[in-house]
Design a protein around this motif. Structure first.
Motif, PDB file in Angstrom:
ATOM      1  N   UNK A 179       0.837  -1.202   0.000  1.00  0.00           N
ATOM      2  CA  UNK A 179       0.000   0.000   0.000  1.00  0.00           C
ATOM      3  C   UNK A 179       0.871   1.251   0.000  1.00  0.00           C
ATOM      4  N   UNK A 180       1.979   1.228   0.726  1.00  0.00           N
ATOM      5  CA  UNK A 180       2.908   2.352   0.738  1.00  0.00           C
ATOM      6  C   UNK A 180       3.512   2.566  -0.650  1.00  0.00           C
ATOM      7  N   UNK A 181       3.715   1.486  -1.394  1.00  0.00           N
ATOM      8  CA  UNK A 181       4.246   1.593  -2.752  1.00  0.00           C
ATOM      9  C   UNK A 181       3.254   2.270  -3.692  1.00  0.00           C
ATOM     10  N   UNK A 182       1.967   2.156  -3.396  1.00  0.00           N
ATOM     11  CA  UNK A 182       0.949   2.886  -4.150  1.00  0.00           C
ATOM     12  C   UNK A 182       0.865   4.344  -3.703  1.00  0.00           C
ATOM     13  N   UNK A 183       1.070   4.596  -2.408  1.00  0.00           N
ATOM     14  CA  UNK A 183       0.916   5.948  -1.884  1.00  0.00           C
ATOM     15  C   UNK A 183       1.996   6.905  -2.380  1.00  0.00           C
ATOM     16  N   UNK A 184       3.230   6.456  -2.495  1.00  0.00           N
ATOM     17  CA  UNK A 184       4.355   7.377  -2.685  1.00  0.00           C
ATOM     18  C   UNK A 184       4.841   7.400  -4.139  1.00  0.00           C
ATOM     19  N   UNK A 185       5.086   8.617  -4.629  1.00  0.00           N
ATOM     20  CA  UNK A 185       5.416   8.776  -6.044  1.00  0.00           C
ATOM     21  C   UNK A 185       6.798   8.251  -6.402  1.00  0.00           C
ATOM     22  N   UNK A 186       7.638   7.955  -5.406  1.00  0.00           N
ATOM     23  CA  UNK A 186       8.926   7.360  -5.715  1.00  0.00           C
ATOM     24  C   UNK A 186       8.819   5.939  -6.214  1.00  0.00           C
ATOM     25  N   UNK A 187       7.716   5.265  -5.887  1.00  0.00           N
ATOM     26  CA  UNK A 187       7.503   3.884  -6.331  1.00  0.00           C
ATOM     27  C   UNK A 187       6.318   3.754  -7.271  1.00  0.00           C
ATOM     28  N   UNK A 188       5.383   4.688  -7.212  1.00  0.00           N
ATOM     29  CA  UNK A 188       4.163   4.621  -8.021  1.00  0.00           C
ATOM     30  C   UNK A 188       4.333   5.484  -9.268  1.00  0.00           C
ATOM     31  N   UNK A 189       4.498   4.817 -10.414  1.00  0.00           N
ATOM     32  CA  UNK A 189       4.665   5.503 -11.696  1.00  0.00           C
ATOM     33  C   UNK A 189       3.481   5.233 -12.622  1.00  0.00           C
ATOM     34  N   UNK A 190       2.355   4.861 -12.065  1.00  0.00           N
ATOM     35  CA  UNK A 190       1.184   4.498 -12.853  1.00  0.00           C
ATOM     36  C   UNK A 190       0.557   5.736 -13.503  1.00  0.00           C
ATOM     37  N   UNK A 191      -0.198   5.484 -14.590  1.00  0.00           N
ATOM     38  CA  UNK A 191      -0.935   6.567 -15.237  1.00  0.00           C
ATOM     39  C   UNK A 191      -2.427   6.238 -15.329  1.00  0.00           C
ATOM     40  N   UNK A 192      -2.884   5.323 -14.428  1.00  0.00           N
ATOM     41  CA  UNK A 192      -4.299   4.979 -14.415  1.00  0.00           C
ATOM     42  C   UNK A 192      -4.956   5.562 -13.167  1.00  0.00           C
ATOM     43  N   UNK A 193      -6.096   5.002 -12.759  1.00  0.00           N
ATOM     44  CA  UNK A 193      -6.836   5.549 -11.620  1.00  0.00           C
ATOM     45  C   UNK A 193      -6.120   5.386 -10.290  1.00  0.00           C
ATOM     46  N   UNK A 194      -5.025   4.613 -10.249  1.00  0.00           N
ATOM     47  CA  UNK A 194      -4.289   4.389  -9.009  1.00  0.00           C
ATOM     48  C   UNK A 194      -2.912   5.061  -9.031  1.00  0.00           C
ATOM     49  N   UNK A 195      -2.686   5.949  -9.984  1.00  0.00           N
ATOM     50  CA  UNK A 195      -1.411   6.631 -10.082  1.00  0.00           C
ATOM     51  C   UNK A 195      -1.591   8.088 -10.434  1.00  0.00           C
ATOM     52  N   UNK A 196      -0.477   8.810 -10.469  1.00  0.00           N
ATOM     53  CA  UNK A 196      -0.544  10.229 -10.783  1.00  0.00           C
ATOM     54  C   UNK A 196      -0.634  11.070  -9.530  1.00  0.00           C
ATOM     55  N   UNK A 197      -1.715  11.861  -9.404  1.00  0.00           N
ATOM     56  CA  UNK A 197      -1.866  12.757  -8.271  1.00  0.00           C
ATOM     57  C   UNK A 197      -2.173  12.039  -6.972  1.00  0.00           C
ATOM     58  N   UNK A 232      12.651   1.465   3.074  1.00  0.00           N
ATOM     59  CA  UNK A 232      12.972   0.346   2.189  1.00  0.00           C
ATOM     60  C   UNK A 232      12.945   0.791   0.726  1.00  0.00           C
ATOM     61  N   UNK A 233      13.502   1.973   0.473  1.00  0.00           N
ATOM     62  CA  UNK A 233      13.607   2.476  -0.892  1.00  0.00           C
ATOM     63  C   UNK A 233      12.363   3.160  -1.416  1.00  0.00           C
ATOM     64  N   UNK A 234      11.330   3.276  -0.608  1.00  0.00           N
ATOM     65  CA  UNK A 234      10.080   3.926  -1.022  1.00  0.00           C
ATOM     66  C   UNK A 234      10.017   5.304  -0.378  1.00  0.00           C
ATOM     67  N   UNK A 235       9.836   6.333  -1.201  1.00  0.00           N
ATOM     68  CA  UNK A 235       9.829   7.697  -0.696  1.00  0.00           C
ATOM     69  C   UNK A 235       8.878   8.534  -1.543  1.00  0.00           C
ATOM     70  N   UNK A 236       8.651   9.771  -1.119  1.00  0.00           N
ATOM     71  CA  UNK A 236       7.767  10.667  -1.845  1.00  0.00           C
ATOM     72  C   UNK A 236       8.391  12.052  -1.941  1.00  0.00           C
ATOM     73  N   UNK A 237       8.162  12.713  -3.068  1.00  0.00           N
ATOM     74  CA  UNK A 237       8.743  14.032  -3.284  1.00  0.00           C
ATOM     75  C   UNK A 237       8.061  15.115  -2.468  1.00  0.00           C
ATOM     76  N   UNK A 238       6.817  14.877  -2.050  1.00  0.00           N
ATOM     77  CA  UNK A 238       6.053  15.859  -1.271  1.00  0.00           C
ATOM     78  C   UNK A 238       5.115  15.105  -0.332  1.00  0.00           C
ATOM     79  N   UNK A 239       5.661  14.540   0.734  1.00  0.00           N
ATOM     80  CA  UNK A 239       4.844  13.645   1.575  1.00  0.00           C
ATOM     81  C   UNK A 239       3.598  14.299   2.156  1.00  0.00           C
ATOM     82  N   UNK A 240       3.647  15.571   2.474  1.00  0.00           N
ATOM     83  CA  UNK A 240       2.463  16.213   3.048  1.00  0.00           C
ATOM     84  C   UNK A 240       1.298  16.190   2.076  1.00  0.00           C
ATOM     85  N   UNK A 241       1.597  16.253   0.778  1.00  0.00           N
ATOM     86  CA  UNK A 241       0.528  16.324  -0.222  1.00  0.00           C
ATOM     87  C   UNK A 241      -0.264  15.033  -0.327  1.00  0.00           C
TER      88      UNK A 241
END
Length: 363
Positions: A179-197, A232-241
């Motif tokens: 679930x964390x891999x879906x939450x953070x843009x460092x691991x989530x590169x999807x362009x469907x309903x579960x990725x992007x913003x 574990x290598x999962x991070x986000x560029x703007x965690x507050x967002x």
């Protein structure tokens, strides 16, 4: 302000103190992820916690790659958990099951299949396996048509947790797992309903939580997040967002409590300079907020409660070596040190042989 030793309602659960036992992977199940008899004693020893959050427990073979960790997807696992929960209840305690899908952090030699994640990424370093450490593998992205199956896995594990006698469940949405891999843009590169913003990246967390609530009820459902820094290598560029609106979504669902694992720059089991988000999350989440990471003294825990940012504190490694931790904290008594060599071993040493305060005083 309330004391660390005052009772608190965690949704539908009434805890006699605000000292929670954090989830702690210990590796004492068998190779089929079935709990073993030694786990009965271990958890019962720690029943004086306001609430025990079980070690991370797999929702499926696909999602459980840690050697000798337990699961909740088979009848045998359910039956083996029953003596554990019964022993905790007999000792006056309360226990919830932490539901775990490790995502890309598993290895095919354990699960029998390629790891899955939000995107085709891999963790640097090596995975723990039954054959020793092996290089992490590149995950395949979960397909959209697989999401319903994943939600079904969470539902089954929740039903099994209740059948096994747990008082509720916690969704593990932290520490670089699925679930964390879906939450953070460092691991989530999807362009469907579960990725992007952020709204889309929060979607899986919300859907999993809604499905779990449909079985356990909101008052017996909790969530764990790790909003600040690399995990574990999962991070986000703007965690507050992403994490502040995620907390708001969980607040709107009325979950029993939200636990945050927030290491600091001087962390002893992971460290980061990324500022803690608990103050902002405290404003977005109106329910019970539990903080975790490097709390080892009553004074530090009480300060977090006094500051208004936390309602309770989850103690982790301190509980390994101190089965009667609430009493030790109440008396300001010396703490036993844990032995890292035995954290993930398969025997009683460093598991059920740490003495309680009364035993030490009588010796």
């Amino acid at each position: 302000m309330p004391s660390l030793f005052d009772p608190i309602d965690l949704g539908d659960l009434h805890a006699p103190n605000r000292i929670l036992m954090a989830p702690l992977t210990r590796g004492r199940a068998d190779k089929d992820a079935v709990p073993t008899s030694i786990m009965v004693e271990y958890y019962a020893q720690r029943a004086s916690a306001g609430l025990i959050i079980s070690e991370a427990t797999g929702i499926s073979r696909e999602g459980l790659g840690w050697p000798f960790a337990p699961g909740l997807w088979t009848d045998a696992q359910v039956e083996a958990w029953k003596p554990v929960t019964a022993a905790v209840h007999a000792a006056g305690g309360r226990i919830v099951a932490q539901l775990w899908h490790m995502g890309r952090q598993v290895h095919s030699s354990v699960t029998g299949g390629q790891p899955v994640s939000s995107s085709a990424t891999a963790t640097a370093g090596q995975a723990h396996t039954y054959e020793g450490k092996q290089d992490f593998e590149t995950a395949r992205p979960l397909e959209l048509n697989e999401i319903p199956r994943l939600l079904d896995d969470y539902e089954l594990a929740t039903r099994n947790a209740i059948a096994a006698g747990f008082d509720g469940v916690q969704i593990h949405a932290a520490n670089g797992y699925l679930i964390d891999e879906f939450l953070r843009d460092g691991a989530n590169h999807r362009d469907d309903d579960y990725g992007g913003g952020p709204e889309n990246r929060i979607r899986l967390l919300r859907e999993v939580t809604e499905r779990v609530i449909s079985v356990a009820g909101a008052g017996r459902t909790s969530v764990r997040l790790s909003p600040n820094g690399d995990s574990q290598g999962v991070d986000d560029s703007d965690p507050a967002s992403v994490f502040v609106p995620a907390a708001k979504a969980l607040s709107d669902l009325g979950i029993a409590f939200l636990e945050l694992r927030e290491p600091g720059p001087d962390g002893t089991f992971g460290k980061t300079d990324v500022p803690k988000l608990s103050p902002a999350i405290r404003e977005a989440f109106t329910g019970v907020l539990v903080l975790n990471s490097d709390y080892t003294t009553a004074a530090a825990a009480q300060a977090a409660i006094d500051g208004g940012v936390a309602d309770a504190i989850a103690f982790g490694r301190t509980f390994l070596a101190n089965p009667d931790l609430p009493e030790r904290l109440r008396r300001d008594a010396p703490l036993n040190d844990s032995n890292p060599r035995t954290w993930y071993s398969q025997g009683p040493e460093g598991y059920v042989d740490y003495p309680a305060l009364a035993e030490q005083q009588a010796a």
